[in-house]
Design an enzyme around this catalytic site. Structure first.
Site, mmCIF file in Angstrom:
data_model
loop_
_atom_site.group_PDB
_atom_site.id
_atom_site.type_symbol
_atom_site.label_atom_id
_atom_site.label_comp_id
_atom_site.label_asym_id
_atom_site.label_seq_id
_atom_site.Cartn_x
_atom_site.Cartn_y
_atom_site.Cartn_z
ATOM 1 N N CYS A 76 7.618 18.724 71.951
ATOM 2 C CA CYS A 76 7.765 17.490 72.530
ATOM 3 C C CYS A 76 7.074 17.226 74.066
ATOM 4 C CB CYS A 76 9.168 17.979 73.197
ATOM 5 S SG CYS A 76 10.212 16.182 73.391
ATOM 6 N N HIS B 208 11.261 18.766 67.292
ATOM 7 C CA HIS B 208 12.126 19.413 67.604
ATOM 8 C C HIS B 208 13.261 19.806 66.400
ATOM 9 C CE1 HIS B 208 12.184 19.229 72.119
ATOM 10 N NE2 HIS B 208 12.315 17.425 71.676
#
Length: 493
Positions: free
Chosen positions: A334, A438
């Site tokens: 991310c 994630h």
């Protein structure tokens, strides 16, 4: 409707884990139970199946309760992005950035939204396990605190007060908390739970009597310290985690470093790596030579441009360049993925002052932060080998490739809807890669591929990940040290 509130004498006393255990205990009794936390302050969040963002702890508690997580379980989520400010996520959607002064200056709108969610959950379930926030006796904020006793009052819930004996001062924790509370709040506390006890519990019998005599509240249990489960933590890297450990990496293990940013988010991405046999994971804050490590991971960040400037100031940029030249593997998740690219632009001031910041230029990608946040659970396969992957996306950025790089994942579904998309890139030698997923290391085939990049002799351990059994193991442990008969009488009273 019978409810139960779990409050704490301080932050990180184990409220979330105790609430998780209670969700599973009640679910095992056939009760339709759900978790609720009016407000969470955490950069460790998750995505519900319908695409809303809530605290990771409530996702975990919903799993333990065997119910589908919803935005109503954590209606207000504060995601710190500066030392004095945070992004406000209201009922699953980001709505504003607020300074602490602005937010606490008028909490009524947030409280109204939280209690609206509370009413919906009460209508949908037979019981709620309500988690408080921090200390339930922060008297300087008490009149504005809608997360603790105001929520308990709205739900007419008795309160269990959790104290952490491992950090010391458990008598002052409990008696001090009770002594400063107004009478109506103290009257709602129906039991004390002493958490994280080490040693012979029989030696604490006098301590139990002292607590009961001086607080006027029964002690419902003394729960021993327990490491026999793997459940995501709530707010930040747990206090027991060592940052910048002394000594060198173990040459007999696969050694992985995670850069500990000031605004690190979703650190639970790496919990599964820590549990792998033959692997050690170190969180590093201060720049150091990376000799002995096989991989470095740049985690998520709630302030990507600020954290990359911090990274440079700390001297990490040159350390990472040296590590790359020496053949080390570098991964970005991310915000860390964005940092590995050429630039991060923030034209709308999503993270603060609008502007553009140069990246580390280890991947040929560029990122532009958008005003709308991407929230989804995603599935796909690794490009090239077809290994199944899954994860969840929580990001403001859109990242595009402008050079020679390989696609990392072919995305096949987002929030259960079929798509044809790509996520992430990696260099042709597979030594540097980044993704928005994630939780991707929870996908076994991808995790094993990653370890094989680090050690040709790696073989997967026979241990299997079974989150459901982890919840059962936790529930058995807590139930064995909790007076459940007394607890049920308190709930039914």
């Amino acid at each position: 409707m019978k409810n139960l509130a779990v409050f704490g004498t301080a932050s990180d006393v184990g409220k979330s884990v105790i609430a998780t255990a209670l969700c599973r205990i009640f679910s095992n009794e056939g009760i339709d139970v759900a978790p609720f936390k009016a407000q969470n302050m955490s950069n460790n969040s998750g995505v519900t199946p319908d695409g809303f963002e809530i605290g990771r702890a409530q996702v975990v508690q919903a799993e333990a309760a065997r119910v589908v997580p919803t935005a109503d379980m954590n209606p207000v989520l504060l995601k710190p992005n500066t030392d004095t400010g945070a992004q406000v996520v209201l009922q699953g959607k980001a709505v504003a950035n607020r300074s602490a002064r602005d937010y606490f200056g008028n909490t009524r709108p947030w409280a109204e939204a939280a209690f609206e969610s509370l009413r919906r959950l009460q209508a949908a379930h037979d019981m709620l396990v309500i988690e408080g926030a921090g200390s339930c006796a922060e008297m300087n904020l008490y009149d504005r605190d809608f997360v603790n006793f105001k929520t308990a009052e709205a739900a007419d819930a008795p309160v269990i007060l959790v104290a952490d004996i491992d950090r010391g001062g458990v008598f002052a924790q409990v008696i001090g908390t009770v002594s400063v509370l107004p009478p109506e709040a103290k009257a709602r506390i129906s039991g004390v739970l002493v958490n994280r006890f080490r040693g012979d519990i029989s030696l604490f019998e006098d301590g139990v009597r002292f607590l009961e005599e001086h607080s006027g509240i029964p002690v419902l249990g003394v729960v021993p310290f327990f490491r026999g489960f793997s459940i995501d933590s709530e707010d930040a890297v747990p206090l027991q985690t060592i940052v910048d450990p002394s000594g060198s990496p173990d040459p007999g293990k696969i050694s992985i470093a995670v850069i500990y940013f000031p605004h690190i988010s979703n650190f639970t991405d790496f919990a599964v790596l820590e549990r792998e046999e033959g692997v050690e994971l170190h969180y590093l804050h201060h720049a150091k030579a990376l000799d002995g490590y096989q991989a470095v991971i740049l985690p998520g960040s709630k302030n990507v441009r600020g954290d990359i400037e911090w990274l440079r100031q700390q001297g990490w940029e040159s350390r990472l360049e040296d590590f790359r030249r020496n053949g080390g593997v570098i991964a970005g998740i991310c915000g860390g993925y964005q940092m590995l690219g050429r630039s991060i632009a923030d034209p709308y001031g999503v993270e603060g002052v609008p502007g553009r910041t140069a990246g580390l230029d280890l991947l040929p990608v560029e990122t532009v932060l958008q005003q709308e946040k991407t929230l989804c659970n995603a599935r796909g396969v690794m490009s090239g080998n077809g290994y199944s992957v899954h994860g969840y996306e929580i990001h403001m950025g859109e990242t595009s490739c402008h050079g020679d790089a390989l696609p990392l994942f072919d995305v096949t579904t987002r929030n259960g809807i079929a798509v044809s998309a790509r996520d992430g890139v990696m260099t042709s030698d597979t030594k540097v890669f980044g993704t928005y997923f994630h939780g991707v290391f929870d996908a076994p085939l991808f995790r094993h591929w990653f370890f094989r990049q680090l050690s040709a002799s790696y073989t997967p351990s026979e241990r299997t990940e079974d989150r459901d059994e982890d919840y059962n193991r936790l529930a058995r442990h807590v139930a064995a040290h909790l007076d459940l008969d007394k607890l049920y009488r308190i709930i039914e009273k």
